[in-house]
Design an enzyme around this catalytic site. Structure first.
Site, mmCIF file in Angstrom:
data_model
loop_
_atom_site.group_PDB
_atom_site.id
_atom_site.type_symbol
_atom_site.label_atom_id
_atom_site.label_comp_id
_atom_site.label_asym_id
_atom_site.label_seq_id
_atom_site.Cartn_x
_atom_site.Cartn_y
_atom_site.Cartn_z
ATOM 1 N N ASP A 11 0.827 -1.208 0.000
ATOM 2 C CA ASP A 11 0.000 0.000 0.000
ATOM 3 C C ASP A 11 0.862 1.259 0.000
ATOM 4 O O ASP A 11 1.983 1.253 0.520
ATOM 5 C CB ASP A 11 -0.925 -0.028 1.239
ATOM 6 C CG ASP A 11 -2.057 0.975 1.128
ATOM 7 O OD1 ASP A 11 -2.352 1.436 0.003
ATOM 8 O OD2 ASP A 11 -2.645 1.300 2.168
ATOM 9 N N ASN A 13 1.159 3.471 -2.911
ATOM 10 C CA ASN A 13 1.642 3.896 -4.234
ATOM 11 C C ASN A 13 1.136 5.294 -4.596
ATOM 12 O O ASN A 13 1.893 6.125 -5.091
ATOM 13 C CB ASN A 13 1.169 2.923 -5.324
ATOM 14 C CG ASN A 13 1.749 1.541 -5.164
ATOM 15 O OD1 ASN A 13 2.626 1.334 -4.343
ATOM 16 N ND2 ASN A 13 1.265 0.595 -5.953
ATOM 17 N N ARG A 15 0.117 7.735 -2.606
ATOM 18 C CA ARG A 15 0.725 8.780 -1.776
ATOM 19 C C ARG A 15 2.178 9.036 -2.163
ATOM 20 O O ARG A 15 2.656 10.162 -2.130
ATOM 21 C CB ARG A 15 0.631 8.409 -0.289
ATOM 22 C CG ARG A 15 -0.726 8.755 0.308
ATOM 23 C CD ARG A 15 -0.985 8.045 1.602
ATOM 24 N NE ARG A 15 -1.372 6.658 1.372
ATOM 25 C CZ ARG A 15 -1.530 5.761 2.334
ATOM 26 N NH1 ARG A 15 -1.307 6.108 3.596
ATOM 27 N NH2 ARG A 15 -1.914 4.540 2.030
ATOM 28 N N HIS A 28 2.205 3.289 -8.967
ATOM 29 C CA HIS A 28 2.013 1.870 -9.275
ATOM 30 C C HIS A 28 3.190 1.350 -10.105
ATOM 31 O O HIS A 28 3.670 0.238 -9.898
ATOM 32 C CB HIS A 28 0.703 1.647 -10.037
ATOM 33 C CG HIS A 28 -0.519 2.043 -9.269
ATOM 34 N ND1 HIS A 28 -0.674 1.761 -7.932
ATOM 35 C CD2 HIS A 28 -1.643 2.716 -9.637
ATOM 36 C CE1 HIS A 28 -1.850 2.239 -7.515
ATOM 37 N NE2 HIS A 28 -2.446 2.824 -8.534
ATOM 38 N N GLU A 58 -12.556 -4.644 -3.454
ATOM 39 C CA GLU A 58 -13.066 -3.292 -3.224
ATOM 40 C C GLU A 58 -12.388 -2.270 -4.135
ATOM 41 O O GLU A 58 -12.904 -1.168 -4.318
ATOM 42 C CB GLU A 58 -12.867 -2.902 -1.753
ATOM 43 C CG GLU A 58 -13.847 -3.557 -0.792
ATOM 44 C CD GLU A 58 -13.475 -4.979 -0.363
ATOM 45 O OE1 GLU A 58 -12.388 -5.449 -0.749
ATOM 46 O OE2 GLU A 58 -14.286 -5.627 0.330
ATOM 47 N N LEU A 122 10.012 -21.063 -5.231
ATOM 48 C CA LEU A 122 9.223 -20.131 -4.414
ATOM 49 C C LEU A 122 7.797 -20.249 -4.898
ATOM 50 O O LEU A 122 7.545 -20.284 -6.106
ATOM 51 C CB LEU A 122 9.704 -18.690 -4.625
ATOM 52 C CG LEU A 122 8.772 -17.592 -4.086
ATOM 53 C CD1 LEU A 122 8.744 -17.588 -2.559
ATOM 54 C CD2 LEU A 122 9.207 -16.210 -4.582
HETATM 55 C C1 IPE Z 1 -5.411 -2.579 0.161
HETATM 56 O O1 IPE Z 1 -5.107 -1.259 -0.051
HETATM 57 C C2 IPE Z 1 -5.465 -3.312 -1.131
HETATM 58 C C3 IPE Z 1 -4.193 -3.551 -1.796
HETATM 59 C C4 IPE Z 1 -3.017 -3.216 -1.344
HETATM 60 C C5 IPE Z 1 -4.278 -4.219 -3.065
HETATM 61 P P1 IPE Z 1 -6.227 -0.124 -0.141
HETATM 62 O O2 IPE Z 1 -5.501 1.143 -0.409
HETATM 63 O O3 IPE Z 1 -7.278 -0.485 -1.123
HETATM 64 O O4 IPE Z 1 -6.865 -0.142 1.312
HETATM 65 P P2 IPE Z 1 -7.735 0.935 2.099
HETATM 66 O O5 IPE Z 1 -8.838 1.364 1.171
HETATM 67 O O6 IPE Z 1 -6.848 2.070 2.447
HETATM 68 O O7 IPE Z 1 -8.202 0.215 3.319
HETATM 69 C C1 IPE Z 2 -1.677 0.239 -3.270
HETATM 70 O O1 IPE Z 2 -1.430 1.602 -3.301
HETATM 71 C C2 IPE Z 2 -1.969 -0.322 -4.640
HETATM 72 C C3 IPE Z 2 -3.344 -0.807 -4.836
HETATM 73 C C4 IPE Z 2 -4.299 -0.772 -3.960
HETATM 74 C C5 IPE Z 2 -3.656 -1.338 -6.149
HETATM 75 P P1 IPE Z 2 -2.607 2.664 -3.278
HETATM 76 O O2 IPE Z 2 -3.010 2.952 -4.700
HETATM 77 O O3 IPE Z 2 -3.706 2.231 -2.402
HETATM 78 O O4 IPE Z 2 -1.891 3.932 -2.674
HETATM 79 P P2 IPE Z 2 -2.475 4.951 -1.599
HETATM 80 O O5 IPE Z 2 -2.958 4.157 -0.435
HETATM 81 O O6 IPE Z 2 -3.577 5.706 -2.265
HETATM 82 O O7 IPE Z 2 -1.313 5.828 -1.255
HETATM 83 MG MG MG Z 3 -4.083 2.464 -0.439
#
Ligand code: IPE
Ligand code: IPE
Ligand code: MG
Length: 232
Positions: A11, A13, A15, A28, A58, A122
């Site tokens: 999580d 990416n 930000r 990403h 989601e 792996l």
């Molecule tokens: C969780 O991250 C899903 C993945 C890393 C694929 P999110 O960014 O979707 O989660 P929330 O919405 O902050 O809980």
């Molecule tokens: C995780 O990074 C990647 C996916 C959920 C696909 P985010 O896209 O959720 O990045 P933030 O949480 O908005 O920073």
């Molecule tokens: Mg996120």
């Protein structure tokens, strides 16, 4: 302490990109480098299983452009990089609903799964269109189809998408959030959870090593007392 299975909620990416005044998708793209790092780390350190949360059920709620960018990025990675992992003996498996994925990606997924299915170096699970609640419900529905009246925990396990892999020993979440966001709910019942403020694009092999070193300091009691563990 044995570390057999690492699971990661990748999580932060968006930000990471925002901090650099870049579009979210740039985060990403950078995150892909860290996926390679995580896989290499596991291969080099004898970790048997790695499960990566790539796209949650989601996450379909995100803007259409972001979702289609993520799907394109995944498709490109399967084509360009995943077959190289086959040469390294990595078994690749996708776990999730998959009913909303397009046919091109579905075909790619099926092919890479078939090609790598006998690899043992792996075992890499990519959680795609996955959620923990979905995992449990699809298990229940298959149990109903099998006309079972009662079931034990051990038998239930066999219906989960992660079967026959062991539960994660170490569950990592990057980006400072301390929630599971519907990831591996059943399977994380005794995982050691490592929450780090590092954003996923900054989660280098060194960061992975810090997480593993932290894991090694944990005492996994599984309900017992500390004294019991020392006696045995
Ligand atoms: C969780 O991250 C899903 C993945 C890393 C694929 P999110 O960014 O979707 O989660 P929330 O919405 O902050 O809980
Ligand atoms: C995780 O990074 C990647 C996916 C959920 C696909 P985010 O896209 O959720 O990045 P933030 O949480 O908005 O920073
Ligand atoms: Mg996120």
């Amino acid at each position: 302490m044995t570390l057999c299975h690492i699971a990661i909620i990748m999580d932060g990416n968006g930000r990471w990109a925002k901090k650099r005044l870049l579009p979210r998708v740039a985060g990403h793209v950078r995150g892909v480098k860290r996926v390679k790092d995580a896989v290499e780390y596991c291969i080099n350190n004898g970790i048997e299983y790695l499960t990566l949360f790539a796209f949650g059920r989601e996450n379909w709620a995100r803007p259409e452009e972001e979702v289609s960018f993520l799907m394109k990025l995944l498709s490109e990675q399967i084509r360009k990089e995943f077959y190289k992992l086959n040469e390294k003996g990595v078994r690749i498996r996708f776990i999730g609903d998959k009913s909303r994925l397009n046919k091109v990606i579905l075909d790619q997924i099926n092919d890479i799964q078939n090609v790598t299915s006998n690899n043992t170096n792996l075992k890499l699970n990519i959680a795609l269109d996955y959620s923990g609640t979905y995992d449990i419900i699809q298990a229940v529905n298959n149990i109903i189809k099998d006309k079972r009246q009662t079931i034990t925990e051990q038998e239930f396990e066999k219906y989960l998408l992660t079967f026959p892999d062991p539960h994660p020993d170490l569950l990592i979440r990057t980006s400072g959030e301390s929630r599971l966001s519907n990831f591996m709910l059943w399977q994380s019942s005794y995982s050691e959870c490592y929450f780090t403020p590092k954003l996923w694009p900054d989660f280098t092999k060194r960061e992975m090593e810090l997480a593993v070193n932290w894991f090694k300091t944990r005492e996994r009691r599984f309900g017992r007392t500390s004294e019991q563990l020392k006696d045995s």
